[in-house]
Design a protein around this motif. Structure first.
Motif, mmCIF file in Angstrom:
data_model
loop_
_atom_site.group_PDB
_atom_site.id
_atom_site.type_symbol
_atom_site.label_atom_id
_atom_site.label_comp_id
_atom_site.label_asym_id
_atom_site.label_seq_id
_atom_site.Cartn_x
_atom_site.Cartn_y
_atom_site.Cartn_z
ATOM 1 N N SER A 182 33.277 73.910 36.077
ATOM 2 C CA SER A 182 33.741 72.973 35.050
ATOM 3 C C SER A 182 32.739 71.835 34.879
ATOM 4 N N LEU A 183 32.640 71.379 33.644
ATOM 5 C CA LEU A 183 31.752 70.278 33.293
ATOM 6 C C LEU A 183 32.457 68.954 33.511
ATOM 7 N N GLY A 184 31.736 67.989 34.083
ATOM 8 C CA GLY A 184 32.305 66.682 34.355
ATOM 9 C C GLY A 184 31.884 65.646 33.334
ATOM 10 N N VAL A 185 31.886 64.410 33.775
ATOM 11 C CA VAL A 185 31.595 63.290 32.878
ATOM 12 C C VAL A 185 30.090 63.144 32.685
ATOM 13 N N PRO A 186 29.667 62.578 31.549
ATOM 14 C CA PRO A 186 28.242 62.315 31.341
ATOM 15 C C PRO A 186 27.743 61.198 32.262
ATOM 16 N N ILE A 187 26.588 61.409 32.855
ATOM 17 C CA ILE A 187 25.947 60.413 33.719
ATOM 18 C C ILE A 187 24.931 59.594 32.931
ATOM 19 N N TYR A 188 24.268 60.267 31.987
ATOM 20 C CA TYR A 188 23.250 59.571 31.191
ATOM 21 C C TYR A 188 23.143 60.248 29.824
ATOM 22 N N LYS A 189 23.210 59.444 28.765
ATOM 23 C CA LYS A 189 22.990 59.930 27.407
ATOM 24 C C LYS A 189 22.257 58.854 26.631
ATOM 25 N N HIS A 190 21.281 59.303 25.824
ATOM 26 C CA HIS A 190 20.527 58.371 24.986
ATOM 27 C C HIS A 190 20.403 59.005 23.606
ATOM 28 N N PRO A 191 20.742 58.278 22.547
ATOM 29 C CA PRO A 191 20.724 58.890 21.208
ATOM 30 C C PRO A 191 19.339 59.323 20.747
ATOM 31 N N GLY A 192 18.301 58.760 21.323
ATOM 32 C CA GLY A 192 16.948 59.082 20.865
ATOM 33 C C GLY A 192 16.163 59.998 21.771
ATOM 34 N N TYR A 193 16.754 60.407 22.920
ATOM 35 C CA TYR A 193 15.990 61.195 23.882
ATOM 36 C C TYR A 193 16.830 62.308 24.502
ATOM 37 N N HIS A 194 16.148 63.407 24.846
ATOM 38 C CA HIS A 194 16.730 64.447 25.680
ATOM 39 C C HIS A 194 16.433 64.129 27.139
ATOM 40 N N ALA A 195 17.351 64.454 28.029
ATOM 41 C CA ALA A 195 17.177 64.242 29.472
ATOM 42 C C ALA A 195 17.146 65.611 30.157
ATOM 43 N N ILE A 196 15.985 65.995 30.686
ATOM 44 C CA ILE A 196 15.819 67.313 31.303
ATOM 45 C C ILE A 196 15.041 67.173 32.599
ATOM 46 N N GLU A 197 14.931 68.265 33.354
ATOM 47 C CA GLU A 197 14.134 68.367 34.586
ATOM 48 C C GLU A 197 14.494 67.308 35.631
ATOM 49 N N PRO A 198 15.762 67.135 35.967
ATOM 50 C CA PRO A 198 16.117 66.119 36.970
ATOM 51 C C PRO A 198 15.737 66.543 38.380
ATOM 52 N N VAL A 199 15.298 65.577 39.178
ATOM 53 C CA VAL A 199 15.058 65.755 40.613
ATOM 54 C C VAL A 199 15.654 64.561 41.346
ATOM 55 N N LEU A 200 16.062 64.775 42.573
ATOM 56 C CA LEU A 200 16.682 63.726 43.371
ATOM 57 C C LEU A 200 15.658 63.128 44.324
ATOM 58 N N VAL A 201 15.580 61.794 44.360
ATOM 59 C CA VAL A 201 14.665 61.112 45.274
ATOM 60 C C VAL A 201 15.349 61.042 46.635
ATOM 61 N N GLU A 202 15.179 62.094 47.395
ATOM 62 C CA GLU A 202 15.815 62.206 48.703
ATOM 63 C C GLU A 202 15.008 63.175 49.551
ATOM 64 N N ALA A 203 14.780 62.828 50.798
ATOM 65 C CA ALA A 203 14.020 63.701 51.698
ATOM 66 C C ALA A 203 14.796 64.992 51.958
ATOM 67 N N PHE A 204 14.059 66.078 52.153
ATOM 68 C CA PHE A 204 14.705 67.358 52.432
ATOM 69 C C PHE A 204 13.811 68.171 53.369
ATOM 70 N N THR A 205 14.350 69.261 53.889
ATOM 71 C CA THR A 205 13.644 70.064 54.884
ATOM 72 C C THR A 205 12.432 70.755 54.270
ATOM 73 N N ARG A 206 11.302 70.619 54.933
ATOM 74 C CA ARG A 206 10.076 71.261 54.463
ATOM 75 C C ARG A 206 10.177 72.773 54.628
ATOM 76 N N PRO A 207 9.735 73.548 53.632
ATOM 77 C CA PRO A 207 9.740 75.004 53.777
ATOM 78 C C PRO A 207 8.800 75.460 54.896
ATOM 79 N N ARG A 208 8.940 76.712 55.290
ATOM 80 C CA ARG A 208 8.070 77.282 56.307
ATOM 81 C C ARG A 208 6.623 77.278 55.832
ATOM 82 N N ASN A 209 5.715 77.056 56.750
ATOM 83 C CA ASN A 209 4.285 77.121 56.463
ATOM 84 C C ASN A 209 3.799 78.511 56.849
ATOM 85 N N LEU A 210 3.734 79.412 55.875
ATOM 86 C CA LEU A 210 3.405 80.805 56.152
ATOM 87 C C LEU A 210 1.929 80.952 56.519
ATOM 88 N N PRO A 211 1.614 81.821 57.474
ATOM 89 C CA PRO A 211 0.217 82.029 57.865
ATOM 90 C C PRO A 211 -0.550 82.755 56.760
#
Length: 484
Positions: A310-339
């Motif tokens: 289900s779709l929830g409430v809007p977090i951000y809307k601007h009449p003149g711009y599209h909002a795409i490609e969101p990323v969260l500024v939060e540390a996360f686990t580094r992927p494996r370093n493959l040989p």
């Protein structure tokens, strides 16, 4: 001096000081926990089957606090004509993105320090570069436009150190290759589309950072469009957007399981009108999505429940711009370093097939009454590189020039084409690559026996001055079932 002029000068100095303090205060504001996304002017959001790397005019990368709806956004790239494709580092201290400093510049990869918000240029190529993503050990992967060679607007994946050193090309096919994400197991999830000899559909491929062991990860219905941004969650699910039938106004959120990506597709939004453009998993079962309810109007950021679909409430809307490609500024686990098991001093790699007559069950009538293949032909970009008889058990063992795109097709004893050509593949220097059969079930495990072909030295490709090479011709009429 006129007292009034003195007062005006003092006021001017105070105003400059206050503006400087305000600017420094804004720059020093922590972005931790904020959402960074691409803000595209309305009218410049172009999504279609040929656009993998989007060249948004006048786009900016901005940040908002999702806990404060309605708060003004922070523009992070005010010094660029256009910027997009943000990718956060594992420690959340840096941000990769693609940008043009000036309108007619080529697109290059930049990195931003999230503390002081200063940016440095990472790539310095004449050609444009897109879709950067962080790799372990201080490296990144990105897509680079290749010089025109008659096979279309080819883009290949490259890796390099974050300081610009040790540049390495890792894909070698007449495709448009683009990075979507780096999986937790260390592999790169690549969005790819064949350009030559005829255009193909978009699909996701998984590939190691050294360019080896490329395999199909996901392919949607014919003519579907796949998003160039995907995310993997801690429970092994990969989320992305798929537009069916090439229609850019019916994007849906798709999930697949990383363990069985070809057989676990779930459409989370088939019952919701409108179109989705990006998806960002935030918490278990909760997501931030780019969505618009109709074909017109701007794309906004909304909350979404994966559990309830289900779709929830809007977090951000601007009449003149599209909002795409969101990323969260939060540390996360580094992927494996493959040989890296490639050897740049070598010029060849090995390709092995256990039995070319092991095939996936075709749709419709059996091909050529299930005729038995006795030969395999190796095709290059413009010519045949040789025909090789297979062993009695259907196996072959080839030594192939490294980093050279090839396709395979199987032949009967009269050189009739039974299956193929395959998709493009390449072998990295010193790579050992094998398959069970020709177009085999992707989950099929090989039988436990030693094929006859590996008991002999591998056959070198190209096959030089052989009768079979001279007799083969890439323009020969192909079997009517080739496309299957």
């Amino acid at each position: 001096m006129n007292p009034m002029k003195i007062i005006l000068r003092i006021g001017y100095i105070i105003a400059i000081g206050l503006a400087s303090l305000c600017l420094n205060s804004c720059r020093n504001q922590s972005l931790e926990g904020m959402v960074v996304f691409t803000q595209v002017p309305v009218g410049n959001l172009d999504i279609h089957g040929k656009a993998i790397a989007h060249k948004y005019k006048g786009a900016q990368i901005v940040a908002i606090n999702p806990g404060e709806p309605g708060a003004p956004e922070i523009i992070l790239t005010p010094d660029f004509y256009s910027a997009c494709s943000p990718d956060i580092s594992y420690d959340a201290k840096h941000l990769l993105f693609t940008a043009q400093q000036k309108e007619n510049d080529s697109w290059q990869v930049w990195e931003m320090d999230m503390e002081n918000r200063t940016s440095k240029k990472i790539t310095h190529f004449k050609e444009s570069c897109y879709g950067p993503a962080y790799l372990p050990a201080g490296r990144l992967v990105f897509s680079r436009q290749m010089p025109e060679t008659g096979t279309g607007p080819v883009h290949a994946l490259y890796t390099m150190d974050l300081d610009g050193a040790n540049v390495s090309q890792i894909t070698f096919q007449p495709h448009f290759d683009y990075t979507t994400t780096v999986l937790r197991d260390g592999r790169i999830l690549m969005l790819t589309k064949q350009l030559f000899p005829q255009p193909g559909d978009m699909m996701y491929m998984a590939i190691r950072p050294n360019g080896t062991k490329t395999e199909l990860f996901y392919k949607g219905p014919d003519s579907s469009i796949l998003n160039n941004q995907a995310y993997e969650t801690g429970d092994g699910l990969v989320y992305f957007i798929e537009w069916g039938n090439g229609n850019p106004n019916n994007g849906n959120i798709i999930s697949i399981n990383q363990n069985r990506p070809l057989f676990t597709k779930v459409n989370l939004t088939s019952g919701i009108a409108g179109s989705f453009y990006s998806v960002l998993p935030m918490q278990p079962g909760r997501m931030l999505v780019s969505y618009r309810p109709s074909d017109t109007g701007p794309v906004g950021l909304y909350s979404f429940s994966a559990k309830d679909k289900s779709l929830g409430v809007p977090i951000y809307k601007h009449p003149g711009y599209h909002a795409i490609e969101p990323v969260l500024v939060e540390a996360f686990t580094r992927p494996r370093n493959l040989p890296d098991d490639t050897n740049p001093k070598k010029t060849t790699g090995l390709l092995f097939c256990q039995d070319i007559n092991v095939i996936a069950q075709p749709d419709g009538p059996d091909l050529l009454d299930n005729a038995k293949a006795t030969k395999v032909e190796v095709l290059g970009i413009n010519k045949s590189m040789g025909i090789v008889p297979v062993e009695e058990d259907g196996s072959f063992y080839l030594k192939v020039i490294a980093d050279t795109p090839i396709r395979l097709q199987t032949l009967d004893e009269n050189d009739n084409i039974l299956y193929g050509p395959s998709g493009w593949i390449w072998i990295r220097p010193f790579e050992r690559r094998g398959c069970v059969g020709c177009h085999q079930d992707p989950e099929l495990a090989p039988d436990n026996f030693v094929p006859l072909s590996v008991k002999k030295p591998p056959v070198s490709i190209p096959v030089e001055d052989s009768y079979e090479t001279e007799q083969s011709a890439p323009s020969k009429e192909m079997n009517k079932n080739e496309e299957k």
